[in-house]
Design a protein around this motif. Structure first.
Motif, PDB file in Angstrom:
ATOM      1  N   ALA A   1       2.018   0.638   1.607  1.00 40.88           N
ATOM      2  CA  ALA A   1       1.485   1.555   0.602  1.00 40.88           C
ATOM      3  C   ALA A   1       1.840   2.977   0.991  1.00 40.88           C
ATOM      4  CB  ALA A   1      -0.031   1.406   0.509  1.00 40.88           C
ATOM      5  N   SER A   2       2.128   3.790  -0.006  1.00 40.88           N
ATOM      6  CA  SER A   2       2.484   5.177   0.261  1.00 40.88           C
ATOM      7  C   SER A   2       2.161   6.030  -0.949  1.00 40.88           C
ATOM      8  CB  SER A   2       3.981   5.282   0.572  1.00 40.88           C
ATOM      9  OG  SER A   2       4.349   6.630   0.761  1.00 40.88           O
ATOM     10  N   ALA A   3       1.986   7.315  -0.711  1.00 42.93           N
ATOM     11  CA  ALA A   3       1.833   8.252  -1.820  1.00 42.93           C
ATOM     12  C   ALA A   3       3.193   8.783  -2.258  1.00 42.93           C
ATOM     13  CB  ALA A   3       0.914   9.402  -1.412  1.00 42.93           C
ATOM     14  N   ASP A   4       4.257   8.274  -1.624  1.00 44.93           N
ATOM     15  CA  ASP A   4       5.610   8.704  -1.992  1.00 44.93           C
ATOM     16  C   ASP A   4       6.471   7.529  -2.396  1.00 44.93           C
ATOM     17  OD1 ASP A   4       4.834  11.272  -0.399  1.00 44.93           O
ATOM     18  OD2 ASP A   4       6.733  11.707  -1.408  1.00 44.93           O
ATOM     19  N   MET A   5       6.796   7.499  -3.676  1.00 49.73           N
ATOM     20  CA  MET A   5       7.588   6.393  -4.199  1.00 49.73           C
ATOM     21  C   MET A   5       9.030   6.437  -3.699  1.00 49.73           C
ATOM     22  SD  MET A   5       6.282   3.996  -5.877  1.00 49.73           S
ATOM     23  CE  MET A   5       7.230   2.489  -5.680  1.00 49.73           C
ATOM     24  N   SER A   6       9.507   7.629  -3.306  1.00 46.47           N
ATOM     25  CA  SER A   6      10.903   7.704  -2.847  1.00 46.47           C
ATOM     26  C   SER A   6      11.075   6.927  -1.539  1.00 46.47           C
ATOM     27  CB  SER A   6      11.341   9.155  -2.680  1.00 46.47           C
ATOM     28  OG  SER A   6      10.397   9.880  -1.925  1.00 46.47           O
ATOM     29  N   CYS A   7      10.100   7.063  -0.621  1.00 49.61           N
ATOM     30  CA  CYS A   7      10.156   6.270   0.617  1.00 49.61           C
ATOM     31  C   CYS A   7      10.069   4.786   0.271  1.00 49.61           C
ATOM     32  CB  CYS A   7       8.989   6.616   1.544  1.00 49.61           C
ATOM     33  SG  CYS A   7       8.793   8.362   1.936  1.00 49.61           S
TER      34      CYS A   7
END
Lengths: 248, 462
Positions: free
Chosen positions: A213-219
């Protein structure tokens, strides 16, 4: 409070569900949200390559799209970091200064501004590995970076995910190592980028994560590319989707 | 235009040697972990960083004064002080001193500045035999390679590489990879050279203006054997190494080895105040672009660097690339911001050999804004028209598209149609570096904008 929803270009194109989750989440907390239909991009891809002249038009357009909101919220630390710290290819008009000063990343908006206490609708009974992006950790200060061993630990993303029923966070070896995306770096420095991505997803896999899970979709876009190629049993999900009650 | 160093291709080659890359990443990350432990043991670490940064900024903004003070005090101690504007002047001064003493063989301890000046080849061409006394540097010298790391110069090599190298060069057992055995083998080989050398050279970690002394930190004591055996000692010192007072050393010595290797202090911290009785001590103060850099508002902070290597150890790109990939004296994040200042054309690709993760800035004990400087060097490269053509054209087209919503939405649809319908061979080929080791994203039924128009847009809006 009039909120302008900033949906980064690649989220618009490839991950509309993240835009939807962000919008619904903000609406659940009573925000009056509008998505300016003419928005495109914040200018980061050009600026990160050093191309200020090529970024200027896009940045000016971004300011035009968002100048009439009280706050601009976007589900991407990387893009928000660009707007706040680097959007200077275009003239620094009062409108530009206002937009740059009021642009917030979704996690910090929920955590710092709305001070959300609970997500009663959210349950996610899975083992989740948290990938805080470099922009989130070292750029916007979502979490105490691992280098700062002397400072008391905090993590806004963890604090929010901690309010989700059933979610179990998995600890990994290198908490905030870069995934290797890095914008155009991922193609111009293909071998290093892909190796970093592979090392990163294996760290999550080794520790039993079902989801990253991340707050950054690019990663996540990058890591998903690696996961799919390697055929690993891992899925990626944006924090907004979990907080909005994604049922998987 | 001159062909630039290609760090990406060199890194790809290093990654291709899987055992080297994985060992390098693990060992160098280990140094970062040791650093974390050591730092955790110093509750006032952040205050030390701030103090160290302020001392360096103060010194650099009063550098003329402190340099003259250093020269005056060093001279009073009997040290002979020389000034060099560039590598050529440095090498010439050094050679003149050595020639005047009839020196045929020289032992030197680690000095990145002497690397910067290309001193060893310069002296060897003039008939002076140079022996590196640091084990890692000696390994690199025998390999005909520059150091790959500023603190651990041969860290990119495996034990088996060293065993084979030593077997070839000094006749040790190629199958014995025990570090103790290999170190003893080199010790046995090098010691007679140390004892027979006519002169010694060192660098310096710090030069103290108020005393005229300087400090050399090593873990092997190799600078000390050089400075203690032959009667002639020459130290090369970059002008940014100055600190005002001996008392300031306490700040830097506490940080240097903790940042580098995670040890409280280097094994040897040697202070040199004038020549030994019957000997000569020379100091060469070198500028080599430093004063020019001092005048640059964006880049002068790099002169605060104390060469601890912490930024290299933490850098995810450096760990995967190996230091030799940078093709320059300095590698890793500090190299990325130092090298273009020496030769922008040659090193114009280095600022792009970074994912801009920012970890370097966080570990830097003297608070250099390394990551920001990498970003700013990219602007310099682009503004000077030095980007590769494909990137120049690509960014121009991208910028033009993203500034115009209609064009952007058309391009977006075209890309999605292509992704959804093109056969695999058309998407995954040599023209698509992304697809070499990664899958492309799937194409959703509609973009977010289309979803929004369908579900939320109020009437009267497009």
């Amino acid at each position: 409070m009039k909120v302008g929803l900033f949906v980064p270009c690649y989220v618009d194109a490839f991950f509309p569900e993240v835009g939807v989750a962000s919008l619904e989440l903000l609406e659940r907390f009573g925000c009056s949200v509008e998505y300016p239909l003419d928005q495109t991009c914040c200018g980061q891809p050009m600026a990160n390559s050093g191309c200020q002249d090529d970024a200027a038009g896009t940045e000016a357009h971004f300011i035009r799209c968002f100048q009439n909101f009280d706050v601009v919220v976007g589900p991407s630390a990387s893009c928000v970091h660009h707007v706040r710290f680097h959007l200077d290819a275009t003239q620094q008009t009062p409108a530009a200064r206002k937009v740059r000063g009021t642009t917030r990343e979704l996690v910090e908006f929920l955590h710092d501004d709305l001070e959300v206490a609970a997500f009663p609708w959210a349950a996610f009974p899975h083992k989740v590995g948290l990938h805080n992006s470099c922009s989130a950790v070292r750029g916007l200060g979502h979490e105490c970076p691992s280098e700062r061993v002397d400072a008391p630990f905090f993590s806004k993303t963890r604090a929010l995910l901690g309010k989700v029923r059933g979610l179990e966070l998995v600890e990994i070896d290198r908490r905030d190592e870069c995934c290797g995306f890095g914008g155009s770096f991922c193609v111009t420095d293909e071998a290093v980028s892909a190796k970093m991505g592979s090392d990163r997803v294996h760290d999550f896999h080794r520790h039993g994560a079902e989801y990253i899970a991340s707050a950054d979709m690019s990663c996540l876009l990058h890591m998903k590319g690696v996961i799919d190629r390697l055929g690993l049993p891992l899925k990626v999900i944006h924090v907004a989707q979990i907080l909005n009650g994604a049922a998987r | 235009m001159m062909r630039p160093v290609d760090p990406e291709a060199r890194a790809a080659h290093f990654i291709g040697r899987e055992e080297h890359e994985s060992t390098h990443d693990r060992v160098v990350w280990g140094m970062r972990q040791h650093r974390d432990k050591a730092v955790a043991g110093v509750p006032e670490w952040e205050q030390l960083r701030e103090l160290a940064s302020q001392i360096k900024e103060h010194t650099l903004t009063h550098l003329d004064r402190y340099l003259e003070q250093f020269e005056e005090n060093a001279t009073r101690l009997g040290t002979q002080v020389h000034w060099a504007r560039d590598p050529e002047e440095h090498n010439t001064v050094v050679h003149e001193i050595l020639a005047a003493h009839g020196v045929r063989s020289l032992i030197k301890s680690k000095s990145m500045l002497q690397e910067e000046c290309g001193m060893t080849p310069f002296l060897e061409e003039r008939g002076i035999a140079v022996t590196e006394s640091d084990l890692g540097d000696r390994i690199q010298q025998l390999s005909h390679e520059p150091p790959s790391h500023i603190v651990v110069p041969a860290i990119h090599k495996l034990r088996t590489d060293v065993a084979h190298l030593f077997a070839r060069e000094i006749g040790s057992n190629p199958d014995d990879t025990d570090p103790h055995y290999l170190t003893e083998a080199m010790r046995g080989n090098a010691r007679p050279r140390f004892l027979a050398a006519d002169a010694a050279m060192t660098g310096a970690n710090f030069a103290v203006a108020e005393t005229g002394g300087f400090v050399v930190c090593t873990n092997e004591g190799n600078a000390d054997i050089g400075a203690s055996v032959p009667p002639l000692h020459i130290a090369s010192i970059g002008i940014e190494k100055l600190i005002p007072r001996a008392g300031d050393l306490g700040v830097f010595i506490r940080m240097l080895s903790r940042s580098a290797l995670g040890t409280a202090i280097t094994q040897y911290t040697s202070h040199f105040h004038g020549p030994r009785r019957g000997g000569e001590l020379h100091v060469v103060l070198v500028d080599h672009t430093r004063s020019e850099r001092l005048g640059s508002p964006d880049f002068w902070h790099v002169l605060k660097c104390i060469r601890c290597g912490a930024c290299m150890n933490t850098c995810p790109v450096y760990r995967r690339s190996g230091g030799l990939s940078y093709g320059a004296t300095y590698s890793g994040p500090i190299g990325v911001i130092l090298d273009p200042g020496f030769d922008l054309e040659k090193y114009r690709e280095l600022p792009f050999h970074s994912s801009l993760c920012g970890s370097c800035t966080e570990v830097c004990p003297v608070k250099i804004d390394i990551s920001d400087q990498i970003y700013k060097w990219r602007r310099v490269v682009a503004a000077k028209g030095m980007l590769p053509l494909t990137k120049r054209v690509g960014m121009n087209a991208l910028g033009a598209t993203l500034a115009r919503p209609k064009m952007f939405h058309a391009a977006e649809s075209a890309a999605e149609v292509a992704l959804a319908h093109l056969p695999r061979f058309a998407l995954y080929n040599a023209l698509n570096p992304w697809g070499k080791q990664r899958e492309l994203p799937g194409v959703p039924r509609q973009t977010f904008r289309q979803w929004y128009l369908e579900h939320r847009a109020k009437s009267g809006k497009p």
